[in-house]
Design a protein around this motif. Structure first.
Motif, mmCIF file in Angstrom:
data_model
loop_
_atom_site.group_PDB
_atom_site.id
_atom_site.type_symbol
_atom_site.label_atom_id
_atom_site.label_comp_id
_atom_site.label_asym_id
_atom_site.label_seq_id
_atom_site.Cartn_x
_atom_site.Cartn_y
_atom_site.Cartn_z
ATOM 1 N N CYS A 160 -1.061 -0.368 1.890
ATOM 2 C CA CYS A 160 -0.427 -1.654 1.823
ATOM 3 C C CYS A 160 0.656 -1.936 3.115
ATOM 4 O O CYS A 160 0.912 -2.911 3.327
ATOM 5 C CB CYS A 160 0.345 -1.607 0.540
ATOM 6 S SG CYS A 160 1.621 -0.181 0.368
ATOM 7 N N HIS A 168 5.855 0.344 -2.763
ATOM 8 C CA HIS A 168 4.697 -0.477 -2.389
ATOM 9 C C HIS A 168 5.332 -1.554 -1.332
ATOM 10 O O HIS A 168 6.281 -2.000 -1.562
ATOM 11 C CB HIS A 168 4.153 -1.366 -3.504
ATOM 12 C CG HIS A 168 2.939 -2.362 -3.529
ATOM 13 N ND1 HIS A 168 1.831 -1.973 -2.762
ATOM 14 C CD2 HIS A 168 3.062 -3.571 -3.529
ATOM 15 C CE1 HIS A 168 0.942 -2.950 -2.495
ATOM 16 N NE2 HIS A 168 1.818 -4.018 -3.316
ATOM 17 N N ILE A 225 5.078 -5.068 0.891
ATOM 18 C CA ILE A 225 4.839 -6.401 0.720
ATOM 19 C C ILE A 225 5.266 -7.378 1.870
ATOM 20 O O ILE A 225 5.922 -6.906 2.580
ATOM 21 C CB ILE A 225 5.139 -7.188 -0.628
ATOM 22 C CG1 ILE A 225 6.456 -6.846 -1.099
ATOM 23 C CG2 ILE A 225 3.996 -6.422 -1.749
ATOM 24 C CD1 ILE A 225 7.610 -7.504 -0.467
ATOM 25 N N ASN A 276 1.204 -10.567 -1.410
ATOM 26 C CA ASN A 276 0.875 -9.361 -1.706
ATOM 27 C C ASN A 276 -0.401 -9.128 -0.993
ATOM 28 O O ASN A 276 -1.147 -9.870 -0.396
ATOM 29 C CB ASN A 276 0.653 -9.246 -3.233
ATOM 30 C CG ASN A 276 0.694 -7.776 -3.831
ATOM 31 O OD1 ASN A 276 0.746 -6.560 -2.856
ATOM 32 N ND2 ASN A 276 0.919 -7.262 -5.180
#
Length: 351
Positions: free
Chosen positions: A127, A281, A283, A304
């Motif tokens: 990510c 995560h 983004i 995302n």
């Protein structure tokens, strides 16, 4: 001894009182979203908390917990995070030259989009590479006036594996195994640069090596952090430089998000250095909307890397501060510092 009728009346009255009571609104009082929450449980918690978003069985929500752990791969927080990791833009220095509008969106600026299509990282924990590429693409497009089909498309495979696994930054980020909190992937884009997606398409599979010396690159001028939870500074940075790289702490409700303004009880940045607050995560943020009341209703437009089948065509409207989204925010600047092919010393490191 009270008569049964009076007891029944009392229970009925209490039930009606609970149902009529205001829904939970303060993060401190809200019900948390937990791993393993069913869709029905999530919907009930959303209702009781007074939130306004929907959930369903997205592909990420349906992953086994073991797979989700490999998807959320931000590195361990250092035992002693630096007290001043890097200079940080604040609302005082970032916002001064700009009049901040109530809403802003790089997907529709003057009827043009400065951002390419949403991508999908699959079940590879890269990510950070997608967030970095989205930030780089936005900064490059904004600086060069590229829109629509002419938008840049940088290679996440190059960032994750050529710069990471087989490159000089592998101690900070490593292919599908994630990245730490230092934003070395953005530093790499200022020291080495970004290759185009067409040169090295994303597979999400660790290659056997990386012959990176042949790839032309675009190198960025600088990177930096935005002060933690400084909403105006984040807005001004988005408006001045393009989308920003940010991090969130994902919950089961985030996994299952299908629409509306996402909200949870993870407000604030409780890290010893707030930029090192626990998140899992990466983004990008591409815009915002104060939604008539910035303090209570305002939200970021989150991009995302889970494909268009998740959220609102791959995007999420997320309330300012929820999921720790405003704690660790960074940006890139362009114009080009140097370009062309990789410097000789770095070619050797990357081979």
């Amino acid at each position: 001894m009270p008569r049964p009728g009076r007891c029944l009346f009392a229970v009925l009255l209490l039930t009606l009182t609970i149902l009529a009571a205001p829904r939970l609104s303060l993060a401190a009082d809200a019900l948390s979203f937990e791993p393993g929450d069913s869709i029905e449980t999530l919907r009930e918690k959303i209702r009781l908390n007074g939130y306004d978003f929907t959930v369903g069985e997205t592909w990420v929500y349906n992953l086994p917990e073991s797979k989700k752990k490999s998807l959320y791969t931000r590195g361990a927080i250092p035992s002693s995070p630096p007290k001043a990791a890097s200079p940080r833009l604040t609302s005082l220095d970032a916002a001064a030259p700009l009049a901040l509008p109530a809403s802003f969106d790089w997907r529709d600026k003057g009827g043009k989009s400065y951002i390419g299509p949403v991508k999908n990282q699959g079940d590879c924990g890269a990510c950070y590479a997608f967030a970095a590429a989205a930030t780089a693409e936005g900064a490059y497009n904004v600086a060069t006036g590229r829109t629509g089909a002419a938008c840049a498309d940088f290679s996440e495979q190059f960032i994750a594996f050529c710069l990471g696994t087989y490159g000089p930054y592998s101690s900070h980020f490593n292919g599908c195994d994630g990245a730490d909190y230092d934003y070395a992937e953005l530093l790499a884009l200022t020291q080495v640069g970004a290759a185009n997606e067409t040169a090295l398409p994303y597979t999400g599979v660790t290659p056997s090596g990386c012959n990176s010396s042949a790839y032309p690159v675009i190198r960025f001028k600088s990177w930096g952090r935005v002060a933690c939870s400084d909403t105006d500074a984040i807005k001004a940075t988005i408006m001045a430089n393009g989308p920003v790289d940010a991090a969130v702490n994902v919950t089961s409700a985030f996994d299952a998000y299908t629409g509306g303004v996402y909200q949870d009880d993870q407000a604030g940045c409780p890290g010893s250095d707030c930029a090192y607050t626990v998140t899992n995560h990466a983004i990008a943020l591409v815009g915002w909307n104060d939604n008539g009341d910035a303090a209570n209703n305002g939200y970021w437009i989150l991009r995302n890397s889970w494909g268009t089948g998740w959220g609102e065509q791959g995007y999420m409207r997320i309330k300012y501060g929820s999921a720790r989204v405003s704690c660790s925010v960074a940006y890139l600047t362009y114009p080009l510092q140097t370009g062309g092919r990789l410097p000789g010393a770095l070619k050797l490191l990357l081979q």
